[in-house]
Write a protein that holds these residues in place. Structure first.
Motif, PDB file in Angstrom:
ATOM      1  N   ASN A  37      19.485  24.001  11.530  1.00 25.97           N
ATOM      2  CA  ASN A  37      20.687  23.884  12.348  1.00 25.97           C
ATOM      3  C   ASN A  37      21.452  25.189  12.210  1.00 25.97           C
ATOM      4  N   ARG A  38      22.393  25.404  13.084  1.00 28.73           N
ATOM      5  CA  ARG A  38      23.230  26.593  12.984  1.00 28.73           C
ATOM      6  C   ARG A  38      24.662  26.266  13.359  1.00 28.73           C
ATOM      7  N   GLN A  39      25.561  27.084  12.822  1.00 25.27           N
ATOM      8  CA  GLN A  39      26.974  26.900  13.113  1.00 25.27           C
ATOM      9  C   GLN A  39      27.611  28.262  13.352  1.00 25.27           C
ATOM     10  N   ALA A  40      28.096  28.441  14.557  1.00 28.45           N
ATOM     11  CA  ALA A  40      28.811  29.663  14.915  1.00 28.45           C
ATOM     12  C   ALA A  40      30.296  29.466  14.634  1.00 28.45           C
ATOM     13  N   PRO A  41      31.042  30.547  14.470  1.00 25.83           N
ATOM     14  CA  PRO A  41      32.484  30.435  14.192  1.00 25.83           C
ATOM     15  C   PRO A  41      33.191  29.621  15.263  1.00 25.83           C
ATOM     16  N   GLY A  42      33.965  28.633  14.832  1.00 25.64           N
ATOM     17  CA  GLY A  42      34.734  27.825  15.756  1.00 25.64           C
ATOM     18  C   GLY A  42      33.944  26.783  16.508  1.00 25.64           C
ATOM     19  N   LYS A  43      32.663  26.633  16.164  1.00 21.99           N
ATOM     20  CA  LYS A  43      31.821  25.665  16.864  1.00 21.99           C
ATOM     21  C   LYS A  43      31.237  24.658  15.887  1.00 21.99           C
ATOM     22  N   GLN A  44      30.774  23.548  16.443  1.00 19.74           N
ATOM     23  CA  GLN A  44      30.137  22.531  15.610  1.00 19.74           C
ATOM     24  C   GLN A  44      28.719  22.970  15.250  1.00 19.74           C
ATOM     25  N   ARG A  45      28.228  22.415  14.151  1.00 17.68           N
ATOM     26  CA  ARG A  45      26.850  22.671  13.750  1.00 17.68           C
ATOM     27  C   ARG A  45      25.919  22.018  14.769  1.00 17.68           C
ATOM     28  N   GLU A  46      24.905  22.756  15.187  1.00 20.49           N
ATOM     29  CA  GLU A  46      23.995  22.248  16.203  1.00 20.49           C
ATOM     30  C   GLU A  46      22.546  22.390  15.745  1.00 20.49           C
ATOM     31  N   LEU A  47      21.715  21.494  16.262  1.00 22.78           N
ATOM     32  CA  LEU A  47      20.300  21.537  15.937  1.00 22.78           C
ATOM     33  C   LEU A  47      19.652  22.733  16.624  1.00 22.78           C
ATOM     34  N   VAL A  48      18.800  23.417  15.904  1.00 22.88           N
ATOM     35  CA  VAL A  48      18.030  24.521  16.467  1.00 22.88           C
ATOM     36  C   VAL A  48      16.578  24.090  16.674  1.00 22.88           C
ATOM     37  N   ALA A  49      15.956  23.598  15.613  1.00 19.79           N
ATOM     38  CA  ALA A  49      14.552  23.198  15.706  1.00 19.79           C
ATOM     39  C   ALA A  49      14.214  22.258  14.556  1.00 19.79           C
ATOM     40  N   THR A  50      13.231  21.379  14.804  1.00 23.03           N
ATOM     41  CA  THR A  50      12.754  20.422  13.815  1.00 23.03           C
ATOM     42  C   THR A  50      11.238  20.389  13.860  1.00 23.03           C
ATOM     43  N   ILE A  51      10.638  20.198  12.698  1.00 23.22           N
ATOM     44  CA  ILE A  51       9.190  20.017  12.630  1.00 23.22           C
ATOM     45  C   ILE A  51       8.895  18.863  11.680  1.00 23.22           C
ATOM     46  N   THR A  52       8.058  17.935  12.120  1.00 27.05           N
ATOM     47  CA  THR A  52       7.700  16.792  11.288  1.00 27.05           C
ATOM     48  C   THR A  52       6.551  17.163  10.349  1.00 27.05           C
ATOM     49  N   GLY A  53       6.233  16.249   9.465  1.00 28.73           N
ATOM     50  CA  GLY A  53       5.166  16.508   8.509  1.00 28.73           C
ATOM     51  C   GLY A  53       3.812  16.721   9.155  1.00 28.73           C
ATOM     52  N   ASP A  54       3.614  16.109  10.325  1.00 28.51           N
ATOM     53  CA  ASP A  54       2.327  16.278  11.008  1.00 28.51           C
ATOM     54  C   ASP A  54       2.385  17.339  12.086  1.00 28.51           C
ATOM     55  N   GLY A  55       3.468  18.119  12.116  1.00 26.80           N
ATOM     56  CA  GLY A  55       3.509  19.296  12.971  1.00 26.80           C
ATOM     57  C   GLY A  55       4.164  19.147  14.326  1.00 26.80           C
TER      58      GLY A  55
END
Length: 115
Positions: A37-55
């Motif tokens: 996830n990422r959080q820019a100044p003044g913004k909410q934390r947002e999802l960038v990318a996810t990977i599960t155990g099986d890819g």
């Protein structure tokens, strides 16, 4: 308990690339998902990318085609290859591990993209 240690952030010019790494240690179970996830100044934390155990992977629309998430299960490590970076990608990037309904976070690594 779980510890997540991130590395690879820094300052890069627009159009450049960075690769983030996150190593997990402690009580790690085989069925989990890892991501960023990422959080820019003044913004909410947002999802960038996810990977599960099986890819299986999920990306935010804003990074599709530019960022690639991968993982090494033997090392309990997740990576984020970031290409074609632009100033809007400037943020603190946090590693995330989800297992058995619990979320663990890394301390964050700063990514700054100059125009």
């Amino acid at each position: 308990q779980v510890q997540l240690v991130e590395s690879g952030g820094g300052l890069v010019q627009a159009g450049g690339s960075l690769r983030l790494s996150c190593a997990a240690s402690g009580s790690i179970f085989s069925i989990n998902s890892m991501g960023w996830n990422r959080q820019a100044p003044g913004k909410q934390r947002e999802l960038v990318a996810t990977i599960t155990g099986d890819g299986n992977t999920i990306y935010a629309d804003s990074v599709k085609g530019r960022f690639t998430i991968s993982r090494d299960n033997a090392k309990n490590t997740v990576y984020l290859q970031m290409n074609s970076l632009n100033p809007e990608d400037t943020a603190v990037y946090y590693c995330r591990l989800v297992q058995r309904g619990l979320v663990s976070w890394g301390q964050g690594t700063q990514v700054t993209v100059s125009s």
